[in-house]
Design a protein around this motif. Structure first.
Motif, PDB file in Angstrom:
ATOM      1  N   ALA A  84      33.918 -35.229   0.653  1.00 60.49           N
ATOM      2  CA  ALA A  84      32.681 -35.514   1.375  1.00 60.49           C
ATOM      3  C   ALA A  84      31.718 -34.364   1.092  1.00 60.49           C
ATOM      4  O   ALA A  84      32.082 -33.383   0.429  1.00 60.49           O
ATOM      5  N   THR A  85      30.507 -34.477   1.614  1.00 63.64           N
ATOM      6  CA  THR A  85      29.581 -33.347   1.607  1.00 63.64           C
ATOM      7  C   THR A  85      29.676 -32.656   2.959  1.00 63.64           C
ATOM      8  O   THR A  85      29.600 -33.311   4.001  1.00 63.64           O
ATOM      9  N   TYR A  86      29.845 -31.347   2.938  1.00 63.69           N
ATOM     10  CA  TYR A  86      29.965 -30.566   4.167  1.00 63.69           C
ATOM     11  C   TYR A  86      28.657 -29.801   4.379  1.00 63.69           C
ATOM     12  O   TYR A  86      28.215 -29.045   3.518  1.00 63.69           O
ATOM     13  N   LEU A  87      28.061 -30.051   5.536  1.00 66.29           N
ATOM     14  CA  LEU A  87      26.753 -29.487   5.865  1.00 66.29           C
ATOM     15  C   LEU A  87      26.881 -28.448   6.977  1.00 66.29           C
ATOM     16  O   LEU A  87      27.657 -28.625   7.921  1.00 66.29           O
ATOM     17  N   CYS A  88      26.093 -27.406   6.846  1.00 64.89           N
ATOM     18  CA  CYS A  88      26.028 -26.346   7.840  1.00 64.89           C
ATOM     19  C   CYS A  88      24.610 -26.321   8.412  1.00 64.89           C
ATOM     20  O   CYS A  88      23.639 -26.530   7.675  1.00 64.89           O
ATOM     21  N   ALA A  89      24.484 -26.093   9.703  1.00 63.66           N
ATOM     22  CA  ALA A  89      23.170 -26.018  10.341  1.00 63.66           C
ATOM     23  C   ALA A  89      23.188 -24.946  11.418  1.00 63.66           C
ATOM     24  O   ALA A  89      24.231 -24.649  11.998  1.00 63.66           O
ATOM     25  N   VAL A  90      22.026 -24.356  11.690  1.00 61.90           N
ATOM     26  CA  VAL A  90      21.910 -23.347  12.737  1.00 61.90           C
ATOM     27  C   VAL A  90      20.810 -23.741  13.708  1.00 61.90           C
ATOM     28  O   VAL A  90      19.873 -24.458  13.360  1.00 61.90           O
ATOM     29  N   ARG A  91      20.950 -23.258  14.930  1.00 59.71           N
ATOM     30  CA  ARG A  91      19.890 -23.425  15.918  1.00 59.71           C
ATOM     31  C   ARG A  91      19.576 -22.050  16.496  1.00 59.71           C
ATOM     32  O   ARG A  91      20.480 -21.268  16.796  1.00 59.71           O
ATOM     33  N   ARG A  92      18.280 -21.801  16.655  1.00 61.73           N
ATOM     34  CA  ARG A  92      17.811 -20.510  17.164  1.00 61.73           C
ATOM     35  C   ARG A  92      17.554 -20.614  18.667  1.00 61.73           C
ATOM     36  O   ARG A  92      17.242 -21.680  19.170  1.00 61.73           O
ATOM     37  N   ASP A  93      17.702 -19.485  19.345  1.00 59.96           N
ATOM     38  CA  ASP A  93      17.369 -19.442  20.761  1.00 59.96           C
ATOM     39  C   ASP A  93      15.955 -19.927  20.989  1.00 59.96           C
ATOM     40  O   ASP A  93      15.056 -19.655  20.197  1.00 59.96           O
ATOM     41  N   SER A  94      15.739 -20.644  22.063  1.00 60.38           N
ATOM     42  CA  SER A  94      14.414 -21.141  22.453  1.00 60.38           C
ATOM     43  C   SER A  94      13.811 -22.064  21.407  1.00 60.38           C
ATOM     44  O   SER A  94      12.588 -22.178  21.310  1.00 60.38           O
ATOM     45  N   ASN A  95      14.656 -22.721  20.624  1.00 61.90           N
ATOM     46  CA  ASN A  95      14.184 -23.642  19.592  1.00 61.90           C
ATOM     47  C   ASN A  95      15.179 -24.790  19.524  1.00 61.90           C
ATOM     48  O   ASN A  95      16.385 -24.562  19.597  1.00 61.90           O
ATOM     49  N   TYR A  96      14.673 -26.006  19.418  1.00 59.14           N
ATOM     50  CA  TYR A  96      15.558 -27.163  19.546  1.00 59.14           C
ATOM     51  C   TYR A  96      15.997 -27.769  18.228  1.00 59.14           C
ATOM     52  O   TYR A  96      16.922 -28.556  18.188  1.00 59.14           O
ATOM     53  N   GLN A  97      15.331 -27.414  17.136  1.00 59.77           N
ATOM     54  CA  GLN A  97      15.663 -28.067  15.878  1.00 59.77           C
ATOM     55  C   GLN A  97      16.865 -27.419  15.226  1.00 59.77           C
ATOM     56  O   GLN A  97      17.133 -26.232  15.411  1.00 59.77           O
ATOM     57  N   LEU A  98      17.576 -28.213  14.443  1.00 58.07           N
ATOM     58  CA  LEU A  98      18.621 -27.703  13.579  1.00 58.07           C
ATOM     59  C   LEU A  98      18.013 -27.438  12.210  1.00 58.07           C
ATOM     60  O   LEU A  98      17.250 -28.242  11.694  1.00 58.07           O
ATOM     61  N   ILE A  99      18.345 -26.275  11.646  1.00 54.48           N
ATOM     62  CA  ILE A  99      17.918 -25.909  10.297  1.00 54.48           C
ATOM     63  C   ILE A  99      19.142 -26.015   9.412  1.00 54.48           C
ATOM     64  O   ILE A  99      20.163 -25.368   9.693  1.00 54.48           O
ATOM     65  N   TRP A 100      19.010 -26.792   8.328  1.00 51.70           N
ATOM     66  CA  TRP A 100      20.177 -27.186   7.559  1.00 51.70           C
ATOM     67  C   TRP A 100      20.229 -26.535   6.183  1.00 51.70           C
ATOM     68  O   TRP A 100      19.198 -26.266   5.562  1.00 51.70           O
ATOM     69  N   GLY A 101      21.478 -26.343   5.714  1.00 48.98           N
ATOM     70  CA  GLY A 101      21.683 -26.047   4.315  1.00 48.98           C
ATOM     71  C   GLY A 101      21.696 -27.351   3.526  1.00 48.98           C
ATOM     72  O   GLY A 101      21.653 -28.448   4.106  1.00 48.98           O
ATOM     73  N   ALA A 102      21.762 -27.220   2.197  1.00 45.69           N
ATOM     74  CA  ALA A 102      21.741 -28.407   1.326  1.00 45.69           C
ATOM     75  C   ALA A 102      23.115 -29.046   1.191  1.00 45.69           C
ATOM     76  O   ALA A 102      23.225 -30.152   0.656  1.00 45.69           O
ATOM     77  N   GLY A 103      24.153 -28.360   1.678  1.00 46.41           N
ATOM     78  CA  GLY A 103      25.489 -28.935   1.664  1.00 46.41           C
ATOM     79  C   GLY A 103      26.327 -28.526   0.466  1.00 46.41           C
ATOM     80  O   GLY A 103      25.814 -28.076  -0.558  1.00 46.41           O
ATOM     81  N   THR A 104      27.636 -28.661   0.625  1.00 44.67           N
ATOM     82  CA  THR A 104      28.593 -28.496  -0.467  1.00 44.67           C
ATOM     83  C   THR A 104      29.315 -29.823  -0.642  1.00 44.67           C
ATOM     84  O   THR A 104      29.921 -30.334   0.303  1.00 44.67           O
TER      85      THR A 104
END
Lengths: 110, 111
Positions: A84-104
């Motif tokens: 499969a493709t494995y995706l990583c994402a982060v969320r910052r304090d006081s911010n609701y969006q997920l910021i994503w990598g392009a995946g492996t």
């Protein structure tokens, strides 16, 4: 600027051959780091949430770890169904969006 | 327990048309986020709805708009479609802004 970089872009393994996927991040005030699995044409499937450096979580053949700059997804004795493709994402304090990598893209050959 | 559902599964439109995508959140979830995912890339955040209000918006033009209903379901509307809007559109639901759970997505093709 918040940024997430995943490596490698693609990884081909033989069944049973263990390896690790990397997710490097730059974010001020990490709220959480998330790992997802995505099959072609489908929505991401949640795997793990990590909140602080040193934290580890396991599920079947997968283990996720977190440091202050990166996260690793270790896969032990993988099977073809782990492809499969494995995706990583982060969320910052006081911010609701997920910021994503392009995946492996992980391919496990029988 | 039903997960996040989206409709339709696939959609084909022509340039300049308008489209509406729908999402029903996971039971017990009150927050809905929308993402656009181009082929081979990670999802890009469009916006998030909570208590029927747009709480945060990503870097998308005003052609992208949304709505959340009292039952927490949501719609994504895209006006004046461009070829570049072709993508997989993902809806995610969450509660207390924690882990987001995704639906199967809507594949939009703009010709």
């Amino acid at each position: 600027e918040d940024q997430v970089t995943q490596s490698p872009e693609a990884l081909r393994l033989q069944e049973g051959e263990s390896s690790s996927l990397n997710c490097s991040y730059t974010v001020s005030g990490l709220r959480g780091l998330f790992w997802y699995r995505q099959d072609p044409g489908k929505g991401p499937e949640f795997l793990f949430t990590l909140y602080s450096a040193g934290e580890e979580k396991e599920k079947e053949r997968l283990k996720a770890t977190l440091t202050k700059k990166e996260s690793f997804l270790h896969i032990t004795a993988p099977k073809p169904e782990d492809s499969a493709t494995y995706l990583c994402a982060v969320r910052r304090d006081s911010n609701y969006q997920l910021i994503w990598g392009a995946g492996t893209k992980l391919i496990i050959k029988p | 327990d039903a997960g996040v559902t989206q409709s339709p599964t696939h959609l084909i439109k022509t340039r300049g048309q308008q489209v509406t995508l729908r999402c029903s959140p996971k039971s017990g979830h009150d927050t809905v986020s929308w993402y656009q995912q181009a082929l081979g890339q990670g999802p890009q955040f469009i916006f998030q709805y909570y208590e029927e209000e747009e709480r945060q918006r990503g870097n998308f033009p005003d052609r992208f708009s949304g709505h959340q209903f009292p039952n927490y379901s949501s719609e994504l509307n895209v006006n004046a479609l461009l070829l570049g809007d072709s993508a997989l559109y993902l809806c995610a639901s969450s509660v207390l802004t924690d882990t987001q759970y995704f639906g199967p997505g809507t594949r939009l093709t703009v010709l």
